[in-house]
Write a protein that holds these residues in place. Structure first.
Motif, PDB file in Angstrom:
ATOM      1  N   GLY A  39      35.196  27.470  29.893  1.00  0.00           N
ATOM      2  CA  GLY A  39      35.658  27.208  28.530  1.00  0.00           C
ATOM      3  C   GLY A  39      35.835  28.446  27.682  1.00  0.00           C
ATOM      4  N   GLY A  40      35.767  29.627  28.325  1.00  0.00           N
ATOM      5  CA  GLY A  40      36.048  30.872  27.605  1.00  0.00           C
ATOM      6  C   GLY A  40      37.463  31.344  27.928  1.00  0.00           C
ATOM      7  N   ILE A  41      37.738  32.617  27.652  1.00  0.00           N
ATOM      8  CA  ILE A  41      39.035  33.187  28.024  1.00  0.00           C
ATOM      9  C   ILE A  41      38.750  34.429  28.870  1.00  0.00           C
ATOM     10  N   GLY A  42      39.047  34.317  30.152  1.00  0.00           N
ATOM     11  CA  GLY A  42      38.783  35.439  31.056  1.00  0.00           C
ATOM     12  C   GLY A  42      40.016  36.315  31.181  1.00  0.00           C
ATOM     13  N   PHE A  43      39.817  37.614  31.072  1.00  0.00           N
ATOM     14  CA  PHE A  43      40.926  38.561  31.236  1.00  0.00           C
ATOM     15  C   PHE A  43      40.803  39.291  32.568  1.00  0.00           C
ATOM     16  N   LEU A  44      41.887  39.291  33.291  1.00  0.00           N
ATOM     17  CA  LEU A  44      42.004  40.050  34.531  1.00  0.00           C
ATOM     18  C   LEU A  44      42.478  41.452  34.137  1.00  0.00           C
ATOM     19  N   ALA A  45      41.881  42.485  34.775  1.00  0.00           N
ATOM     20  CA  ALA A  45      42.294  43.850  34.443  1.00  0.00           C
ATOM     21  C   ALA A  45      43.598  44.178  35.157  1.00  0.00           C
ATOM     22  N   GLY A  46      44.659  44.376  34.375  1.00  0.00           N
ATOM     23  CA  GLY A  46      45.934  44.788  34.962  1.00  0.00           C
ATOM     24  C   GLY A  46      46.042  46.301  35.030  1.00  0.00           C
ATOM     25  N   GLY A  47      45.176  46.998  34.317  1.00  0.00           N
ATOM     26  CA  GLY A  47      45.144  48.462  34.327  1.00  0.00           C
ATOM     27  C   GLY A  47      46.503  49.058  34.032  1.00  0.00           C
ATOM     28  N   PHE A  48      47.017  49.803  35.019  1.00  0.00           N
ATOM     29  CA  PHE A  48      48.312  50.478  34.848  1.00  0.00           C
ATOM     30  C   PHE A  48      49.440  49.701  35.528  1.00  0.00           C
ATOM     31  N   ALA A  49      49.116  48.516  36.021  1.00  0.00           N
ATOM     32  CA  ALA A  49      50.069  47.686  36.773  1.00  0.00           C
ATOM     33  C   ALA A  49      50.416  48.342  38.112  1.00  0.00           C
ATOM     34  N   SER A  50      49.389  48.462  38.942  1.00  0.00           N
ATOM     35  CA  SER A  50      49.604  49.005  40.292  1.00  0.00           C
ATOM     36  C   SER A  50      50.222  47.907  41.161  1.00  0.00           C
ATOM     37  N   PRO A  51      50.768  48.283  42.336  1.00  0.00           N
ATOM     38  CA  PRO A  51      51.419  47.274  43.174  1.00  0.00           C
ATOM     39  C   PRO A  51      50.503  46.116  43.584  1.00  0.00           C
ATOM     40  N   GLU A  52      49.160  46.325  43.556  1.00  0.00           N
ATOM     41  CA  GLU A  52      48.248  45.220  43.943  1.00  0.00           C
ATOM     42  C   GLU A  52      48.147  44.135  42.882  1.00  0.00           C
ATOM     43  N   LEU A  53      48.743  44.369  41.722  1.00  0.00           N
ATOM     44  CA  LEU A  53      48.589  43.407  40.629  1.00  0.00           C
ATOM     45  C   LEU A  53      49.007  41.989  41.031  1.00  0.00           C
ATOM     46  N   THR A  54      50.125  41.896  41.747  1.00  0.00           N
ATOM     47  CA  THR A  54      50.601  40.563  42.135  1.00  0.00           C
ATOM     48  C   THR A  54      49.579  39.864  43.032  1.00  0.00           C
ATOM     49  N   GLN A  55      48.917  40.634  43.914  1.00  0.00           N
ATOM     50  CA  GLN A  55      47.896  40.005  44.764  1.00  0.00           C
ATOM     51  C   GLN A  55      46.741  39.461  43.928  1.00  0.00           C
ATOM     52  N   HIS A  56      46.336  40.250  42.925  1.00  0.00           N
ATOM     53  CA  HIS A  56      45.229  39.778  42.071  1.00  0.00           C
ATOM     54  C   HIS A  56      45.631  38.498  41.336  1.00  0.00           C
ATOM     55  N   LEU A  57      46.885  38.462  40.886  1.00  0.00           N
ATOM     56  CA  LEU A  57      47.351  37.273  40.161  1.00  0.00           C
ATOM     57  C   LEU A  57      47.467  36.077  41.104  1.00  0.00           C
ATOM     58  N   ALA A  58      47.913  36.347  42.341  1.00  0.00           N
ATOM     59  CA  ALA A  58      48.013  35.263  43.330  1.00  0.00           C
ATOM     60  C   ALA A  58      46.622  34.682  43.587  1.00  0.00           C
ATOM     61  N   GLU A  59      45.630  35.562  43.700  1.00  0.00           N
ATOM     62  CA  GLU A  59      44.249  35.100  43.904  1.00  0.00           C
ATOM     63  C   GLU A  59      43.788  34.271  42.702  1.00  0.00           C
ATOM     64  N   ALA A  60      44.136  34.748  41.505  1.00  0.00           N
ATOM     65  CA  ALA A  60      43.752  34.007  40.294  1.00  0.00           C
ATOM     66  C   ALA A  60      44.381  32.616  40.312  1.00  0.00           C
ATOM     67  N   ALA A  61      45.653  32.555  40.709  1.00  0.00           N
ATOM     68  CA  ALA A  61      46.345  31.250  40.739  1.00  0.00           C
ATOM     69  C   ALA A  61      45.635  30.291  41.695  1.00  0.00           C
ATOM     70  N   GLU A  62      45.210  30.802  42.854  1.00  0.00           N
ATOM     71  CA  GLU A  62      44.473  29.975  43.825  1.00  0.00           C
ATOM     72  C   GLU A  62      43.153  29.489  43.230  1.00  0.00           C
ATOM     73  N   LEU A  63      42.448  30.411  42.587  1.00  0.00           N
ATOM     74  CA  LEU A  63      41.138  30.061  42.016  1.00  0.00           C
ATOM     75  C   LEU A  63      41.281  29.057  40.870  1.00  0.00           C
ATOM     76  N   VAL A  64      42.345  29.199  40.095  1.00  0.00           N
ATOM     77  CA  VAL A  64      42.598  28.257  38.995  1.00  0.00           C
ATOM     78  C   VAL A  64      42.810  26.857  39.572  1.00  0.00           C
TER      79      VAL A  64
END
Ligand SMILES: Cc1cc2nc3c(=O)[nH]c(=O)nc-3n(C[C@H](O)[C@H](O)[C@H](O)COP(=O)(O)O)c2cc1C
Length: 351
Positions: A39-64
């Motif tokens: 019930g909070g708002i979690g922020f994923l660190a995008g940092g400088f937007a490295s190429p791994e960002l999409t993988q982190h977001l894909a993982e987040a989508a699965e976890l959601v």
């Protein structure tokens, strides 16, 4: 109902909105999604937007999906934070197009005016659905960003915060109410303020609410969460350190030894003082300090500690962090304790 609850409808109404900060390489999908699931708002660190960002977001989508948190407007119910001065905007926008998120957070641009075009681009690719958050550290920054970028949320970062922040700024105790007062005077309305810096538990959250915050953001506390991506040596050092006004220092030396050379000059980063810092103060050359840091990276977890050289970014609230807990429990206990503290404080006085 505050507009934060309207814009992030999965957030819980019983108590303040608790946000986890987008800490570079540390706050990844498991932490961000656990905070939102509670019930909070979690922020994923995008940092400088490295190429791994999409993988982190894909993982987040699965976890959601696995957590059964409903998508809101087709957006992932998490935020994504970028370090503005070094963000590869093309990579970032592509990732956002593929995985739209509820909020995009910007911090530390070379110039505040850099945020304008970026925010427009984010709003445009999301059909104005993704909300714009900007973290600022002074009254002047808050006013300028509010008037130019017109963000949906301002995160007001006081000087107790861990990691990077402006070298010159006040603690939340004075910064937040002054931002509120100046906004009122200047007729700036409708931008919720989220307090950040030194909030570790429900007491700090209650204090921030009393100062005029609409929500609270925590970084250091989540370094001791079960879902954080952190070395054991680092986490142990967070649990060990106390008396953060003395044990932590705001310095640029930790960036230098780690090879981050392009931070805007007005920033320093707060971390637990260790050999890297002490040797720098006692005159060790930067080259030697870097060489010794590089040696220390081979030591594994024993490289952390007051006599170690590995960096322990943490805020002055580090002494209040004494146990590792699941992120969801941290979020829930802060909400509950904040309400209890406010009710208890009010009941001590006759109105
Ligand atoms: C280890 C660490 C890393 C951080 N990295 C980032 C970052 O990548 N981007 C960012 O906007 N803020 C970053 N911050 C700052 C947070 O956004 C936030 O202002 C801060 O954690 C709040 O203070 P607290 O640590 O006392 O809770 C970091 C903070 C810490 C402790």
């Amino acid at each position: 109902m505050s507009s934060l609850h309207n814009d992030y409808p999965w957030t819980t109404h019983s108590g303040p909105i608790v946000v986890s900060a987008p800490m570079l390489k540390i706050a990844l999908a498991p932490l961000a999604v656990s905070v939102s699931a509670a019930g909070g708002i979690g922020f994923l660190a995008g940092g400088f937007a490295s190429p791994e960002l999409t993988q982190h977001l894909a993982e987040a989508a699965e976890l959601v999906k696995a957590s059964n948190i409903p998508l809101h407007n087709g957006l992932l119910p998490i935020g994504l934070g970028f370090l503005s001065w070094g963000t590869d905007r093309e990579v970032a926008l592509k990732a956002l197009q593929q995985y739209p998120v509820a909020a995009v957070w910007s911090f530390a641009p070379y110039q505040l005016s850099d945020l304008l075009e970026w925010s427009k681009a984010v709003r445009q690719i999301s059909d104005n659905k993704t909300r714009i958050w900007v973290q600022v550290g002074t009254v002047a920054e808050a006013v300028e960003v509010a008037k130019t970028t017109k963000p949906d949320v301002l995160v007001v970062q006081g000087s107790d915060s861990g990691g990077h922040g402006l070298s010159q700024r006040a603690s939340l105790m004075t910064l937040l109410p002054e931002v509120r007062d100046v906004f009122k005077k200047e007729g700036i309305e409708g931008i919720p303020l989220v307090a950040s810096g030194g909030i570790i538990d429900g007491r700090g959250a209650a204090a921030a609410l009393a100062l005029g915050a609409d929500g609270v953001c925590l970084g250091t506390r989540f370094l001791a969460s079960s879902e954080v991506s952190i070395a054991k040596g680092y986490q142990d050092e967070v649990l060990r350190a106390g008396d953060g006004g003395v044990s932590t220092v705001a310095s640029t030396i930790y960036d230098k030894v780690r090879g981050y050379r392009d931070w805007p000059q007005s920033y320093a980063a707060r971390g637990v003082a260790n050999r890297t810092f002490l040797d720098a103060v006692h005159g060790m050359s930067e080259d030697e300090n870097i060489a010794m840091y590089e040696e220390a990276t081979k030591l594994g977890d024993s490289g952390w500690g007051p006599e170690g050289r590995m960096t322990t970014y943490a805020g002055t609230g580090v002494g209040l962090v004494k146990a590792v807990s699941p992120a969801g429990e941290i979020v829930k206990s802060i909400r509950k304790e904040a309400l209890e503290v406010l009710q208890k404080s009010a009941s001590r006085f006759q109105v």
